[in-house]
Design an enzyme around this catalytic site. Structure first.
Site, PDB file in Angstrom:
ATOM      1  N   ALA A   1       0.866  -1.172   0.000  1.00 53.38           N
ATOM      2  CA  ALA A   1       0.000   0.000   0.000  1.00 53.38           C
ATOM      3  C   ALA A   1       0.907   1.228   0.000  1.00 53.38           C
ATOM      4  CB  ALA A   1      -0.886  -0.014   1.232  1.00 53.38           C
TER       5      ALA A   1
ATOM      6  N   GLY B   1       0.622  -4.891   0.916  1.00 57.83           N
ATOM      7  CA  GLY B   1      -0.551  -4.923   0.051  1.00 57.83           C
ATOM      8  C   GLY B   1      -0.268  -5.586  -1.293  1.00 57.83           C
TER       9      GLY B   1
ATOM     10  N   GLU C   1      -0.690  -9.130  -0.712  1.00 64.59           N
ATOM     11  CA  GLU C   1      -2.115  -9.368  -0.447  1.00 64.59           C
ATOM     12  C   GLU C   1      -2.931  -9.364  -1.743  1.00 64.59           C
ATOM     13  OE1 GLU C   1      -1.937  -6.193   2.577  1.00 64.59           O
ATOM     14  OE2 GLU C   1      -2.910  -7.600   3.934  1.00 64.59           O
TER      15      GLU C   1
ATOM     16  N   GLU D   1       4.590  -5.113   7.222  1.00 63.39           N
ATOM     17  CA  GLU D   1       3.893  -3.980   7.844  1.00 63.39           C
ATOM     18  C   GLU D   1       4.293  -3.771   9.297  1.00 63.39           C
ATOM     19  OE1 GLU D   1       2.449  -6.393   6.028  1.00 63.39           O
ATOM     20  OE2 GLU D   1       0.861  -5.575   4.768  1.00 63.39           O
TER      21      GLU D   1
HETATM   22  N1  CO8 Z   1       4.598   3.237  -0.673  1.00 60.24           N
HETATM   23  C1  CO8 Z   1       4.998   4.405  -1.216  1.00 60.24           C
HETATM   24  N2  CO8 Z   1       6.164   4.545  -1.895  1.00 60.24           N
HETATM   25  C2  CO8 Z   1       6.942   3.452  -2.004  1.00 60.24           C
HETATM   26  C3  CO8 Z   1       6.593   2.210  -1.462  1.00 60.24           C
HETATM   27  C4  CO8 Z   1       5.346   2.121  -0.773  1.00 60.24           C
HETATM   28  N3  CO8 Z   1       4.893   0.957  -0.254  1.00 60.24           N
HETATM   29  N4  CO8 Z   1       7.580   1.322  -1.727  1.00 60.24           N
HETATM   30  C5  CO8 Z   1       8.522   1.989  -2.416  1.00 60.24           C
HETATM   31  N5  CO8 Z   1       8.145   3.286  -2.593  1.00 60.24           N
HETATM   32  C6  CO8 Z   1       8.879   4.339  -3.277  1.00 60.24           C
HETATM   33  C7  CO8 Z   1      10.078   4.822  -2.466  1.00 60.24           C
HETATM   34  O1  CO8 Z   1       9.666   5.750  -1.481  1.00 60.24           O
HETATM   35  C8  CO8 Z   1      10.957   5.411  -3.533  1.00 60.24           C
HETATM   36  O2  CO8 Z   1      10.449   6.672  -3.870  1.00 60.24           O
HETATM   37  P1  CO8 Z   1      11.484   7.962  -3.950  1.00 60.24           P
HETATM   38  O3  CO8 Z   1      12.393   7.600  -5.096  1.00 60.24           O
HETATM   39  O4  CO8 Z   1      10.562   9.100  -4.244  1.00 60.24           O
HETATM   40  O5  CO8 Z   1      12.177   8.011  -2.648  1.00 60.24           O
HETATM   41  C9  CO8 Z   1      10.697   4.508  -4.751  1.00 60.24           C
HETATM   42  O6  CO8 Z   1       9.451   3.849  -4.479  1.00 60.24           O
HETATM   43  C10 CO8 Z   1      11.765   3.424  -4.918  1.00 60.24           C
HETATM   44  O7  CO8 Z   1      11.885   2.708  -3.690  1.00 60.24           O
HETATM   45  P2  CO8 Z   1      13.302   2.488  -2.938  1.00 60.24           P
HETATM   46  O8  CO8 Z   1      14.231   3.599  -3.235  1.00 60.24           O
HETATM   47  O9  CO8 Z   1      12.994   2.201  -1.501  1.00 60.24           O
HETATM   48  O10 CO8 Z   1      13.799   1.171  -3.682  1.00 60.24           O
HETATM   49  P3  CO8 Z   1      14.828   0.065  -3.100  1.00 60.24           P
HETATM   50  O11 CO8 Z   1      15.183  -0.784  -4.263  1.00 60.24           O
HETATM   51  O12 CO8 Z   1      15.912   0.708  -2.319  1.00 60.24           O
HETATM   52  O13 CO8 Z   1      13.951  -0.779  -2.039  1.00 60.24           O
HETATM   53  C11 CO8 Z   1      11.973  -1.980  -1.273  1.00 60.24           C
HETATM   54  C12 CO8 Z   1      12.844  -1.548  -2.482  1.00 60.24           C
HETATM   55  C13 CO8 Z   1      12.735  -2.948  -0.377  1.00 60.24           C
HETATM   56  C14 CO8 Z   1      10.726  -2.647  -1.830  1.00 60.24           C
HETATM   57  C15 CO8 Z   1      11.588  -0.708  -0.452  1.00 60.24           C
HETATM   58  O14 CO8 Z   1      11.069   0.279  -1.354  1.00 60.24           O
HETATM   59  C16 CO8 Z   1      10.551  -0.934   0.611  1.00 60.24           C
HETATM   60  O15 CO8 Z   1      10.869  -1.485   1.659  1.00 60.24           O
HETATM   61  N6  CO8 Z   1       9.302  -0.508   0.356  1.00 60.24           N
HETATM   62  C17 CO8 Z   1       8.236  -0.584   1.334  1.00 60.24           C
HETATM   63  C18 CO8 Z   1       7.741  -2.010   1.502  1.00 60.24           C
HETATM   64  C19 CO8 Z   1       6.667  -2.041   2.554  1.00 60.24           C
HETATM   65  O16 CO8 Z   1       6.869  -1.748   3.715  1.00 60.24           O
HETATM   66  N7  CO8 Z   1       5.447  -2.399   2.136  1.00 60.24           N
HETATM   67  C20 CO8 Z   1       4.312  -2.501   3.033  1.00 60.24           C
HETATM   68  C21 CO8 Z   1       3.526  -1.233   2.933  1.00 60.24           C
HETATM   69  S1  CO8 Z   1       2.211  -1.191   4.118  1.00 60.24           S
HETATM   70  C22 CO8 Z   1       1.005  -2.149   3.437  1.00 60.24           C
HETATM   71  O17 CO8 Z   1       1.077  -2.605   2.340  1.00 60.24           O
HETATM   72  C23 CO8 Z   1      -0.168  -2.394   4.334  1.00 60.24           C
HETATM   73  C24 CO8 Z   1      -1.398  -2.843   3.580  1.00 60.24           C
HETATM   74  C25 CO8 Z   1      -2.565  -2.738   4.431  1.00 60.24           C
HETATM   75  C26 CO8 Z   1      -2.423  -1.652   5.411  1.00 60.24           C
HETATM   76  C27 CO8 Z   1      -3.673  -1.489   6.117  1.00 60.24           C
HETATM   77  C28 CO8 Z   1      -3.556  -0.409   7.141  1.00 60.24           C
HETATM   78  C29 CO8 Z   1      -4.884  -0.212   7.844  1.00 60.24           C
END
Ligand code: CO8
Length: 258
Positions: A66, A109, A112, A132
């Site tokens: 997400a 997400g 999911e 998460e």
């Molecule tokens: N949301 C928003 N932006 C994201 C996300 C995300 N989930 N993942 C990556 N991005 C963005 C980064 O911020 C970055 O943007 P910018 O260049 O502007 O800084 C761009 O995408 C590239 O990402 P990275 O530079 O981080 O790329 P890497 O190759 O270094 O890393 C990873 C890749 C490991 C995938 C890393 O991006 C990461 O850890 N991402 C987040 C993964 C995560 O935590 N996902 C879970 C999100 S929460 C969720 O899904 C909950 C669902 C239900 C929630 C319900 C709540 C009630």
């Protein structure tokens, strides 16, 4: 076809190929992605010329979760009051099969949504996880339930409590994905599998999907009864007569969807 902001949608014969397309955010799932996906699936489901869909992302990410930036400032009232994420459950109401073709990250997400599809084909680069907990939250789009049903309590509990990722080989061993495919061949192979499904008798496709999904909602006796009812019902279709006649006459079936 509607104008999608976050998806690429193309028809390949009787297969609809839907590609998540927010490369700047690793296909993070924001409200626009949800709107676009629900619209694309509604068009697909209503199109008699289409029999199966494939949902894929990029080489690097199916979807990295997400959209954290969209959620970061939300409070309880906004989340609970708007029932944020509830719309994703409508994804699972698609009647025709949807295959997830996952390369790279399928996190939070992203994992999911892959699990909301009918089955997952994984590239050898795929990585699945529910990280998460590291953000101070939990799965919120069904991950704690669907992952547990897919891989069992031990692995699901370890994954949600540690946030660690599972690679494609482990995901296949654990039963999360049906098959692992070399990354370069993933989409072509998924479209090939989808084409085979789309060539099946359409009513039987709907019934087979419905009865497998019923296994997640019923006890065994109810599930077997549900299966038998649908099985019996298929004997009211022209395609059952055609399918069995074609077998006896040693020729391919010619389906009408009736
Ligand atoms: N949301 C928003 N932006 C994201 C996300 C995300 N989930 N993942 C990556 N991005 C963005 C980064 O911020 C970055 O943007 P910018 O260049 O502007 O800084 C761009 O995408 C590239 O990402 P990275 O530079 O981080 O790329 P890497 O190759 O270094 O890393 C990873 C890749 C490991 C995938 C890393 O991006 C990461 O850890 N991402 C987040 C993964 C995560 O935590 N996902 C879970 C999100 S929460 C969720 O899904 C909950 C669902 C239900 C929630 C319900 C709540 C009630």
């Amino acid at each position: 076809m509607p104008d999608y902001q976050t998806l690429l949608v193309e028809k390949r014969g009787r297969v609809t190929l839907i590609t998540l397309n927010r490369p700047q955010a690793l296909n993070a799932l924001n409200a626009q992605v949800l709107d676009d996906l629900l619209a694309a699936l509604a068009v697909f489901d209503a199109d008699e010329g289409q029999g199966c869909a494939v949902l894929t992302g990029s080489d690097k990410a199916f979807a990295a979760g997400a959209d954290i930036k969209e959620m970061a400032d939300m409070g309880f009232a906004a989340m609970y009051g708007t029932n944020h994420f509830a719309g994703w459950e409508r994804f699972t109401q698609t009647r025709k099969p949807v295959i997830a073709a996952v390369a790279g990250y399928a996190l939070g997400g992203g994992c999911e949504v892959a699990m909301m599809c009918d089955f997952i084909l994984a590239a050898d680069t795929a990585k699945f996880g529910q990280p998460e907990i590291k953000l101070g939250v939990s799965p919120g789009m069904g991950g704690s339930q669907r992952l547990t049903r897919a891989v069992g309590k031990a692995k699901a509990m370890e994954m949600v409590l540690t946030g660690r990722m599972m690679d494609a080989a482990e995901a296949e061993r654990a039963g999360l994905v049906s098959r692992v495919i070399p990354a370069a061949d993933l989409v072509d192979e998924a479209v090939k599998v989808a084409t085979a499904i789309a060539a099946m008798p359409p009513l039987a496709v709907l019934a087979n999907k419905e009865m497998v999904n019923a296994a997640f909602e019923t006890n065994l006796t109810q599930g077997v009864q549900f299966e038998r009812r649908l099985f019996n019902g298929l004997f009211a279709t022209q395609d059952q007569k055609e399918g069995m006649a074609a077998f006896v006459e040693k020729r391919p079936g010619n389906w009408t969807g009736k």
